[in-house]
Design an enzyme around this catalytic site. Structure first.
Site, PDB file in Angstrom:
ATOM      1  N   HIS A   4      58.491  87.085  20.265  1.00 44.82           N
ATOM      2  CA  HIS A   4      59.368  87.453  19.144  1.00 44.82           C
ATOM      3  C   HIS A   4      59.926  86.180  18.501  1.00 44.82           C
ATOM      4  O   HIS A   4      60.495  85.312  19.193  1.00 44.82           O
ATOM      5  CB  HIS A   4      60.485  88.363  19.675  1.00 44.82           C
ATOM      6  CG  HIS A   4      61.584  88.592  18.694  1.00 44.82           C
ATOM      7  ND1 HIS A   4      61.353  88.901  17.375  1.00 44.82           N
ATOM      8  CD2 HIS A   4      62.938  88.540  18.839  1.00 44.82           C
ATOM      9  CE1 HIS A   4      62.504  89.028  16.757  1.00 44.82           C
ATOM     10  NE2 HIS A   4      63.484  88.810  17.616  1.00 44.82           N
ATOM     11  N   CYS A  29      64.666  94.365  18.072  1.00 41.92           N
ATOM     12  CA  CYS A  29      63.556  93.391  17.994  1.00 41.92           C
ATOM     13  C   CYS A  29      62.334  93.744  18.838  1.00 41.92           C
ATOM     14  O   CYS A  29      61.212  93.468  18.422  1.00 41.92           O
ATOM     15  CB  CYS A  29      64.075  91.998  18.305  1.00 41.92           C
ATOM     16  SG  CYS A  29      65.396  91.518  17.184  1.00 41.92           S
ATOM     17  N   ASN A  72      63.902  85.415  11.668  1.00 44.11           N
ATOM     18  CA  ASN A  72      63.774  86.532  12.604  1.00 44.11           C
ATOM     19  C   ASN A  72      63.685  87.841  11.814  1.00 44.11           C
ATOM     20  O   ASN A  72      64.668  88.263  11.211  1.00 44.11           O
ATOM     21  CB  ASN A  72      65.007  86.506  13.525  1.00 44.11           C
ATOM     22  CG  ASN A  72      65.043  87.645  14.510  1.00 44.11           C
ATOM     23  OD1 ASN A  72      64.289  88.610  14.413  1.00 44.11           O
ATOM     24  ND2 ASN A  72      65.950  87.545  15.477  1.00 44.11           N
TER      25      ASN A  72
HETATM   26  O1  UT7 Z   1      66.356  88.840  17.826  1.00 41.96           O
HETATM   27  C1  UT7 Z   1      67.255  88.593  18.856  1.00 41.96           C
HETATM   28  C2  UT7 Z   1      68.548  88.361  18.208  1.00 41.96           C
HETATM   29  N1  UT7 Z   1      69.177  87.132  18.321  1.00 41.96           N
HETATM   30  C3  UT7 Z   1      68.772  85.954  18.841  1.00 41.96           C
HETATM   31  O2  UT7 Z   1      67.718  85.740  19.340  1.00 41.96           O
HETATM   32  C4  UT7 Z   1      69.768  84.841  18.782  1.00 41.96           C
HETATM   33  C5  UT7 Z   1      69.886  84.067  20.067  1.00 41.96           C
HETATM   34  N2  UT7 Z   1      70.829  82.981  19.949  1.00 41.96           N
HETATM   35  C6  UT7 Z   1      70.547  81.863  19.200  1.00 41.96           C
HETATM   36  O3  UT7 Z   1      69.476  81.758  18.646  1.00 41.96           O
HETATM   37  C7  UT7 Z   1      71.595  80.768  19.151  1.00 41.96           C
HETATM   38  O4  UT7 Z   1      72.638  81.063  20.047  1.00 41.96           O
HETATM   39  C8  UT7 Z   1      72.187  80.558  17.722  1.00 41.96           C
HETATM   40  C9  UT7 Z   1      71.122  79.940  16.823  1.00 41.96           C
HETATM   41  C10 UT7 Z   1      72.659  81.887  17.149  1.00 41.96           C
HETATM   42  C11 UT7 Z   1      73.369  79.606  17.783  1.00 41.96           C
HETATM   43  O5  UT7 Z   1      72.978  78.374  18.376  1.00 41.96           O
HETATM   44  P1  UT7 Z   1      73.860  77.743  19.551  1.00 41.96           P
HETATM   45  O6  UT7 Z   1      73.225  76.459  19.894  1.00 41.96           O
HETATM   46  O7  UT7 Z   1      73.977  78.765  20.633  1.00 41.96           O
HETATM   47  O8  UT7 Z   1      75.216  77.460  18.822  1.00 41.96           O
HETATM   48  P2  UT7 Z   1      76.681  78.076  19.122  1.00 41.96           P
HETATM   49  O9  UT7 Z   1      76.749  79.521  18.768  1.00 41.96           O
HETATM   50  O10 UT7 Z   1      77.108  77.687  20.493  1.00 41.96           O
HETATM   51  O11 UT7 Z   1      77.547  77.242  18.068  1.00 41.96           O
HETATM   52  C12 UT7 Z   1      77.678  75.824  18.137  1.00 41.96           C
HETATM   53  C13 UT7 Z   1      78.502  75.376  16.948  1.00 41.96           C
HETATM   54  C14 UT7 Z   1      79.797  76.189  16.755  1.00 41.96           C
HETATM   55  O12 UT7 Z   1      80.783  75.300  16.326  1.00 41.96           O
HETATM   56  P3  UT7 Z   1      81.877  74.732  17.359  1.00 41.96           P
HETATM   57  O13 UT7 Z   1      82.575  75.938  17.929  1.00 41.96           O
HETATM   58  O14 UT7 Z   1      81.103  73.970  18.392  1.00 41.96           O
HETATM   59  O15 UT7 Z   1      82.739  73.876  16.493  1.00 41.96           O
HETATM   60  C15 UT7 Z   1      79.442  77.137  15.626  1.00 41.96           C
HETATM   61  O16 UT7 Z   1      80.579  77.512  14.887  1.00 41.96           O
HETATM   62  O17 UT7 Z   1      77.748  75.537  15.737  1.00 41.96           O
HETATM   63  C16 UT7 Z   1      78.550  76.272  14.787  1.00 41.96           C
HETATM   64  N3  UT7 Z   1      77.628  77.031  13.940  1.00 41.96           N
HETATM   65  C17 UT7 Z   1      77.065  76.525  12.839  1.00 41.96           C
HETATM   66  N4  UT7 Z   1      77.199  75.322  12.236  1.00 41.96           N
HETATM   67  C18 UT7 Z   1      76.492  75.103  11.119  1.00 41.96           C
HETATM   68  C19 UT7 Z   1      77.174  78.307  14.112  1.00 41.96           C
HETATM   69  N5  UT7 Z   1      76.333  78.618  13.118  1.00 41.96           N
HETATM   70  C20 UT7 Z   1      76.246  77.542  12.308  1.00 41.96           C
HETATM   71  C21 UT7 Z   1      75.536  77.259  11.139  1.00 41.96           C
HETATM   72  N6  UT7 Z   1      75.689  76.032  10.571  1.00 41.96           N
HETATM   73  N7  UT7 Z   1      74.700  78.155  10.570  1.00 41.96           N
END
Ligand code: UT7
Length: 315
Positions: A242, A108, A272
């Site tokens: 970004h 990125c 992204n």
């Molecule tokens: O370019 C650089 C590359 N990457 C990034 O910048 C990504 C940086 N990270 C993020 O943007 C965030 O961490 C995410 C958007 C990827 C995830 O958000 P989060 O608030 O950190 O959620 P999480 O990973 O802690 O997941 C929370 C819950 C989980 O369920 P449980 O375990 O609490 O039951 C996930 O399984 O949300 C669930 N989940 C979803 N639910 C519905 C994960 N993805 C999804 C989804 N729809 N698409």
């Protein structure tokens, strides 16, 4: 150097959150609340290099230079269909250019790495006019059954043309190597001699760790770079962050204590697009006439590696 032209090109196919919810256990509400993304452009029939050519052609047109005036091309790309030659050579060939090119795979923050390389080549007297093209199709890297990664990305290309000038006020590249935070592996063609086990693994990401890294790296590097070049936050016109996640951008904004109007965003309908995200945002803002000469733009990006970087550019 000085940026004298910007261009961008995005994939035609628009995929909304509701379309994803048809085949993934997700919802518009979850994606919007957690990321700020409503839709993204996904490559369907296009070739990535053609998006790169389109973005580069638009940037060249704006610059007033001809393809023959460019003496170095830097292409930022993580993945495309060619192992060789480099994507830069393919783009140069399609544009009728004969200059040397390199591909940079810095994920990125690739645009910032490219700016840093361009500025240093120019300072070394090795190039006069440089074209940077960031062309990315991260939607080809994720597992479309994995809701935690596939909802985040979109495809596109952004380009800038640079010529001699004193407008890149500073760049800072940084790394906290941790390849387990975002990674993907492809199995290569076996040779008669390969005896080791190899794996084909689609993109894996530890989202929360990357989120924390992004906010920490961005705020640290922006503050350190401004200090290093003797500038203060009140001199900054815009922070070009970004476009990974609106919550990351909000956290950076809150930490820096800067007003929302300084943080342009376009991720709600792009997602992204890896290293293409900063130059696409730059081009969109530029074509809206947002920038005036003397404005100070601070770029900051972060991603796989973990790599990050910041750049201060006077418009
Ligand atoms: O370019 C650089 C590359 N990457 C990034 O910048 C990504 C940086 N990270 C993020 O943007 C965030 O961490 C995410 C958007 C990827 C995830 O958000 P989060 O608030 O950190 O959620 P999480 O990973 O802690 O997941 C929370 C819950 C989980 O369920 P449980 O375990 O609490 O039951 C996930 O399984 O949300 C669930 N989940 C979803 N639910 C519905 C994960 N993805 C999804 C989804 N729809 N698409």
């Amino acid at each position: 150097m000085k940026i004298i032209g910007t261009g961008s090109a995005i994939a035609e196919k628009v995929v909304t959150n509701d379309m994803l919810a048809e085949f993934l256990d997700t919802s518009d509400e979850w994606i919007t609340q957690r990321t700020g993304i409503k839709s993204r452009h996904v490559i369907s029939h296009e070739e990535l290099e053609d998006l790169g050519v389109k973005a580069a052609t638009a940037a060249l047109e704006m610059s007033g230079l001809q393809a023959a005036d460019i003496d170095f091309l830097i292409c930022s790309n993580v993945m495309n269909e060619y192992i060789t030659p480099n994507l830069g050579s393919i783009i140069a060939w399609k544009m009728g250019m004969r200059c040397p090119s390199i591909d940079v795979n810095a994920a990125c923050p690739g645009f910032i790495y490219a700016l840093d390389i361009a500025e240093n080549r120019w300072l070394a007297g090795k190039a006069k006019n440089i074209l940077i093209v960031c062309a990315e199709e991260p939607t080809r890297m994720c597992d479309w059954k994995d809701r935690s990664t596939s909802v985040l990305f979109g495809d596109g290309a952004g380009a800038v043309v640079l010529t001699g000038g004193d407008n890149i006020k500073g760049t800072k590249l940084a790394a906290q190597p941790a390849p387990d935070k975002i990674w993907e592996r492809r199995t290569l063609e076996p040779t008669p001699f390969i005896t080791k086990a190899e794996m084909n693994v689609p993109m894996q990401m530890k989202g929360r760790d990357v989120f924390r890294f992004a906010v920490g790296a961005s705020t640290t590097e922006v503050e350190a770079l401004l200090k290093e070049i003797g500038m203060t936050k009140d001199q900054v016109s815009y922070y070009m962050i970004h476009q990974a996640n609106l919550r990351i951008i909000d956290a950076i904004k809150n930490y820096l204590g800067e007003p929302e109007r300084k943080f342009p965003v376009n991720l709600s309908d792009h997602g992204n697009s890896s290293s293409a995200s900063c130059p696409i945002l730059l081009d969109e803002c530029n074509r809206k006439g947002m920038f005036k000469p003397g404005d100070i733009l601070v770029f900051s990006a972060f991603g796989a590696g973990l790599l990050s970087g910041a750049a201060v550019v006077e418009w």
